[in-house]
Scaffold this motif. Structure first.
Motif, PDB file in Angstrom:
ATOM      1  N   PHE A 196       0.836  -1.207   0.000  1.00  0.00           N
ATOM      2  CA  PHE A 196       0.000   0.000   0.000  1.00  0.00           C
ATOM      3  C   PHE A 196       0.871   1.257   0.000  1.00  0.00           C
ATOM      4  O   PHE A 196       0.622   2.204  -0.749  1.00  0.00           O
ATOM      5  N   GLU A 197       1.908   1.251   0.819  1.00  0.00           N
ATOM      6  CA  GLU A 197       2.796   2.421   0.901  1.00  0.00           C
ATOM      7  C   GLU A 197       3.599   2.593  -0.388  1.00  0.00           C
ATOM      8  O   GLU A 197       3.820   3.713  -0.847  1.00  0.00           O
ATOM      9  N   GLU A 198       4.021   1.474  -0.983  1.00  0.00           N
ATOM     10  CA  GLU A 198       4.751   1.544  -2.254  1.00  0.00           C
ATOM     11  C   GLU A 198       3.858   2.088  -3.371  1.00  0.00           C
ATOM     12  O   GLU A 198       4.288   2.909  -4.187  1.00  0.00           O
ATOM     13  N   LEU A 199       2.602   1.639  -3.401  1.00  0.00           N
ATOM     14  CA  LEU A 199       1.662   2.144  -4.404  1.00  0.00           C
ATOM     15  C   LEU A 199       1.411   3.637  -4.202  1.00  0.00           C
ATOM     16  O   LEU A 199       1.244   4.382  -5.173  1.00  0.00           O
ATOM     17  N   GLY A 200       1.387   4.065  -2.953  1.00  0.00           N
ATOM     18  CA  GLY A 200       1.244   5.494  -2.671  1.00  0.00           C
ATOM     19  C   GLY A 200       2.398   6.290  -3.244  1.00  0.00           C
ATOM     20  O   GLY A 200       2.197   7.373  -3.807  1.00  0.00           O
ATOM     21  N   ARG A 201       3.609   5.741  -3.123  1.00  0.00           N
ATOM     22  CA  ARG A 201       4.782   6.425  -3.694  1.00  0.00           C
ATOM     23  C   ARG A 201       4.697   6.495  -5.210  1.00  0.00           C
ATOM     24  O   ARG A 201       5.223   7.417  -5.834  1.00  0.00           O
ATOM     25  N   ARG A 202       4.017   5.506  -5.796  1.00  0.00           N
ATOM     26  CA  ARG A 202       3.851   5.491  -7.255  1.00  0.00           C
ATOM     27  C   ARG A 202       2.604   6.263  -7.705  1.00  0.00           C
ATOM     28  O   ARG A 202       2.228   6.214  -8.874  1.00  0.00           O
ATOM     29  N   ARG A 203       1.966   6.941  -6.770  1.00  0.00           N
ATOM     30  CA  ARG A 203       0.764   7.745  -7.045  1.00  0.00           C
ATOM     31  C   ARG A 203      -0.370   6.899  -7.612  1.00  0.00           C
ATOM     32  O   ARG A 203      -1.140   7.346  -8.472  1.00  0.00           O
ATOM     33  N   CYS A 204      -0.467   5.670  -7.144  1.00  0.00           N
ATOM     34  CA  CYS A 204      -1.567   4.794  -7.549  1.00  0.00           C
ATOM     35  C   CYS A 204      -2.881   5.340  -7.006  1.00  0.00           C
ATOM     36  O   CYS A 204      -2.965   5.738  -5.848  1.00  0.00           O
ATOM     37  N   THR A 205      -3.901   5.366  -7.832  1.00  0.00           N
ATOM     38  CA  THR A 205      -5.197   5.931  -7.429  1.00  0.00           C
ATOM     39  C   THR A 205      -6.265   4.866  -7.180  1.00  0.00           C
ATOM     40  O   THR A 205      -7.434   5.191  -6.992  1.00  0.00           O
ATOM     41  N   LEU A 206      -5.874   3.590  -7.173  1.00  0.00           N
ATOM     42  CA  LEU A 206      -6.852   2.540  -6.905  1.00  0.00           C
ATOM     43  C   LEU A 206      -7.314   2.615  -5.447  1.00  0.00           C
ATOM     44  O   LEU A 206      -6.487   2.605  -4.533  1.00  0.00           O
ATOM     45  N   PRO A 207      -8.628   2.661  -5.192  1.00  0.00           N
ATOM     46  CA  PRO A 207      -9.099   2.565  -3.806  1.00  0.00           C
ATOM     47  C   PRO A 207      -8.738   1.192  -3.244  1.00  0.00           C
ATOM     48  O   PRO A 207      -8.763   0.190  -3.961  1.00  0.00           O
ATOM     49  N   VAL A 208      -8.402   1.153  -1.959  1.00  0.00           N
ATOM     50  CA  VAL A 208      -7.931  -0.088  -1.343  1.00  0.00           C
ATOM     51  C   VAL A 208      -8.829  -0.510  -0.182  1.00  0.00           C
ATOM     52  O   VAL A 208      -9.150   0.297   0.691  1.00  0.00           O
ATOM     53  N   ILE A 209      -9.238  -1.788  -0.206  1.00  0.00           N
ATOM     54  CA  ILE A 209      -9.929  -2.420   0.914  1.00  0.00           C
ATOM     55  C   ILE A 209      -8.960  -3.442   1.504  1.00  0.00           C
ATOM     56  O   ILE A 209      -8.466  -4.317   0.791  1.00  0.00           O
ATOM     57  N   PHE A 210      -8.686  -3.337   2.801  1.00  0.00           N
ATOM     58  CA  PHE A 210      -7.820  -4.308   3.450  1.00  0.00           C
ATOM     59  C   PHE A 210      -8.638  -5.447   4.039  1.00  0.00           C
ATOM     60  O   PHE A 210      -9.720  -5.241   4.601  1.00  0.00           O
ATOM     61  N   ILE A 211      -8.105  -6.665   3.904  1.00  0.00           N
ATOM     62  CA  ILE A 211      -8.648  -7.841   4.586  1.00  0.00           C
ATOM     63  C   ILE A 211      -7.772  -8.075   5.812  1.00  0.00           C
ATOM     64  O   ILE A 211      -6.541  -8.134   5.694  1.00  0.00           O
ATOM     65  N   THR A 212      -8.381  -8.184   6.976  1.00  0.00           N
ATOM     66  CA  THR A 212      -7.588  -8.326   8.194  1.00  0.00           C
ATOM     67  C   THR A 212      -8.076  -9.483   9.060  1.00  0.00           C
ATOM     68  O   THR A 212      -9.263  -9.835   9.047  1.00  0.00           O
ATOM     69  N   GLY A 213      -7.123 -10.044   9.812  1.00  0.00           N
ATOM     70  CA  GLY A 213      -7.476 -10.902  10.928  1.00  0.00           C
ATOM     71  C   GLY A 213      -7.710  -9.996  12.130  1.00  0.00           C
ATOM     72  O   GLY A 213      -7.368  -8.804  12.105  1.00  0.00           O
ATOM     73  N   HIS A 214      -8.273 -10.563  13.204  1.00  0.00           N
ATOM     74  CA  HIS A 214      -8.618  -9.732  14.365  1.00  0.00           C
ATOM     75  C   HIS A 214      -7.411  -8.966  14.902  1.00  0.00           C
ATOM     76  O   HIS A 214      -7.490  -7.786  15.221  1.00  0.00           O
ATOM     77  N   GLY A 215      -6.249  -9.622  14.943  1.00  0.00           N
ATOM     78  CA  GLY A 215      -5.065  -8.982  15.494  1.00  0.00           C
ATOM     79  C   GLY A 215      -4.472  -7.907  14.610  1.00  0.00           C
ATOM     80  O   GLY A 215      -3.579  -7.164  15.031  1.00  0.00           O
ATOM     81  N   ASP A 216      -4.947  -7.818  13.373  1.00  0.00           N
ATOM     82  CA  ASP A 216      -4.391  -6.845  12.415  1.00  0.00           C
ATOM     83  C   ASP A 216      -5.177  -5.539  12.352  1.00  0.00           C
ATOM     84  O   ASP A 216      -4.840  -4.651  11.577  1.00  0.00           O
ATOM     85  N   VAL A 217      -6.237  -5.436  13.162  1.00  0.00           N
ATOM     86  CA  VAL A 217      -7.093  -4.250  13.082  1.00  0.00           C
ATOM     87  C   VAL A 217      -6.319  -2.945  13.303  1.00  0.00           C
ATOM     88  O   VAL A 217      -6.520  -1.976  12.555  1.00  0.00           O
ATOM     89  N   PRO A 218      -5.424  -2.858  14.318  1.00  0.00           N
ATOM     90  CA  PRO A 218      -4.673  -1.601  14.489  1.00  0.00           C
ATOM     91  C   PRO A 218      -3.896  -1.207  13.232  1.00  0.00           C
ATOM     92  O   PRO A 218      -3.822  -0.026  12.882  1.00  0.00           O
ATOM     93  N   MET A 219      -3.317  -2.206  12.525  1.00  0.00           N
ATOM     94  CA  MET A 219      -2.586  -1.908  11.285  1.00  0.00           C
ATOM     95  C   MET A 219      -3.543  -1.397  10.211  1.00  0.00           C
ATOM     96  O   MET A 219      -3.213  -0.482   9.454  1.00  0.00           O
ATOM     97  N   ALA A 220      -4.739  -1.996  10.154  1.00  0.00           N
ATOM     98  CA  ALA A 220      -5.723  -1.573   9.154  1.00  0.00           C
ATOM     99  C   ALA A 220      -6.193  -0.153   9.432  1.00  0.00           C
ATOM    100  O   ALA A 220      -6.378   0.648   8.511  1.00  0.00           O
ATOM    101  N   VAL A 221      -6.385   0.168  10.706  1.00  0.00           N
ATOM    102  CA  VAL A 221      -6.789   1.531  11.075  1.00  0.00           C
ATOM    103  C   VAL A 221      -5.707   2.524  10.670  1.00  0.00           C
ATOM    104  O   VAL A 221      -5.991   3.622  10.168  1.00  0.00           O
ATOM    105  N   SER A 222      -4.446   2.124  10.858  1.00  0.00           N
ATOM    106  CA  SER A 222      -3.326   2.979  10.438  1.00  0.00           C
ATOM    107  C   SER A 222      -3.377   3.220   8.936  1.00  0.00           C
ATOM    108  O   SER A 222      -3.125   4.337   8.458  1.00  0.00           O
ATOM    109  N   ALA A 223      -3.723   2.159   8.186  1.00  0.00           N
ATOM    110  CA  ALA A 223      -3.820   2.298   6.727  1.00  0.00           C
ATOM    111  C   ALA A 223      -4.951   3.241   6.344  1.00  0.00           C
ATOM    112  O   ALA A 223      -4.836   4.005   5.375  1.00  0.00           O
ATOM    113  N   LEU A 224      -6.063   3.206   7.087  1.00  0.00           N
ATOM    114  CA  LEU A 224      -7.179   4.120   6.809  1.00  0.00           C
ATOM    115  C   LEU A 224      -6.711   5.566   6.917  1.00  0.00           C
ATOM    116  O   LEU A 224      -7.100   6.421   6.123  1.00  0.00           O
ATOM    117  N   LYS A 225      -5.887   5.835   7.912  1.00  0.00           N
ATOM    118  CA  LYS A 225      -5.392   7.197   8.113  1.00  0.00           C
ATOM    119  C   LYS A 225      -4.485   7.643   6.970  1.00  0.00           C
ATOM    120  O   LYS A 225      -4.285   8.828   6.750  1.00  0.00           O
TER     121      LYS A 225
END
Length: 212
Positions: A72-101
């Motif tokens: 996701f961060e690499e695509l951001g550097r490449r100015r990718c405009t695709l909207p992103v939906i993350f699939i997460t396990g329960h323990g990954d929610v904090p990382m997903a919230v960080s990605a939302l920001k």
């Protein structure tokens, strides 16, 4: 979802190392009329990625090698405009919230229902269509601005500033009739049918124009 809601040039890109989940998503989305491309790693997606990709990206947060967040961060550097939906396990929610920001559209926790995923997909595709239309308008407006003469650009700036023809004539030291001629050419070259449309188009490209 009916196929009438599916835009032919939009695709769903799935990046997940879980083969069973990947195949299940592909089957569900293709059954709903979507065109789908699936990848088993972030590296595989990056190797295939082109700036012309249109649609949305469904991305697992945690994968071997490059993680979903790193992709996701690499695509951001490449100015990718695709909207992103993350699939997460329960323990990954904090990382997903960080990605939302950082600009991701949403995340969905495993296990998830088909309807929930379809709702998010539809939301992403609508967002991407609107974003693409906006970028197209901005590029068209910028191209049109480049074709204005210096005098036409001066007249345009004064129009955007809210000046009347008489005031523009006084500022530029030209006749009102000459202002009217330039104004008509500006409207024609900018493809605007009203003053409001002209202002709206220009400020999407040059927000500072309103403050001149």
């Amino acid at each position: 979802m009916s196929e009438s809601h599916v835009v032919p040039d939009q695709q769903i890109y799935i990046v997940d190392d879980d083969e069973a989940l990947r195949d299940s998503l592909v089957w569900m989305l293709e059954s709903s009329g979507y065109t789908v491309s699936a990848f088993d790693s972030a590296e595989a997606f990056l190797a295939a990625y082109r700036e012309t990709f249109s649609g949305c990206l469904v991305l697992d947060v945690r994968m071997p090698g490059m993680s979903g967040l790193e992709l996701f961060e690499e695509l951001g550097r490449r100015r990718c405009t695709l909207p992103v939906i993350f699939i997460t396990g329960h323990g990954d929610v904090p990382m997903a919230v960080s990605a939302l920001k950082k600009g991701a559209v949403d995340f969905i926790e495993k296990p998830f229902g088909d309807q929930e995923m379809l709702r998010l997909i539809a939301q992403c595709l609508e967002q991407e269509r609107a974003s693409r239309s906006k970028r197209k308008l901005e590029a068209d407006t910028a191209r049109r601005l480049e074709h204005l003469t210096q005098r036409e650009r001066e007249v345009l700036d004064l129009i955007i500033a809210g000046k009347l023809n008489k005031q523009i004539a006084d500022v530029l030291g030209i006749s009102i009739k000459t202002v009217e001629v330039h104004r008509a050419r500006v409207m024609e070259k900018m493809g605007a049918h009203s003053l409001a449309e002209l202002v709206q188009h220009v400020v999407t490209v040059e927000p500072a124009a309103l403050g001149r």
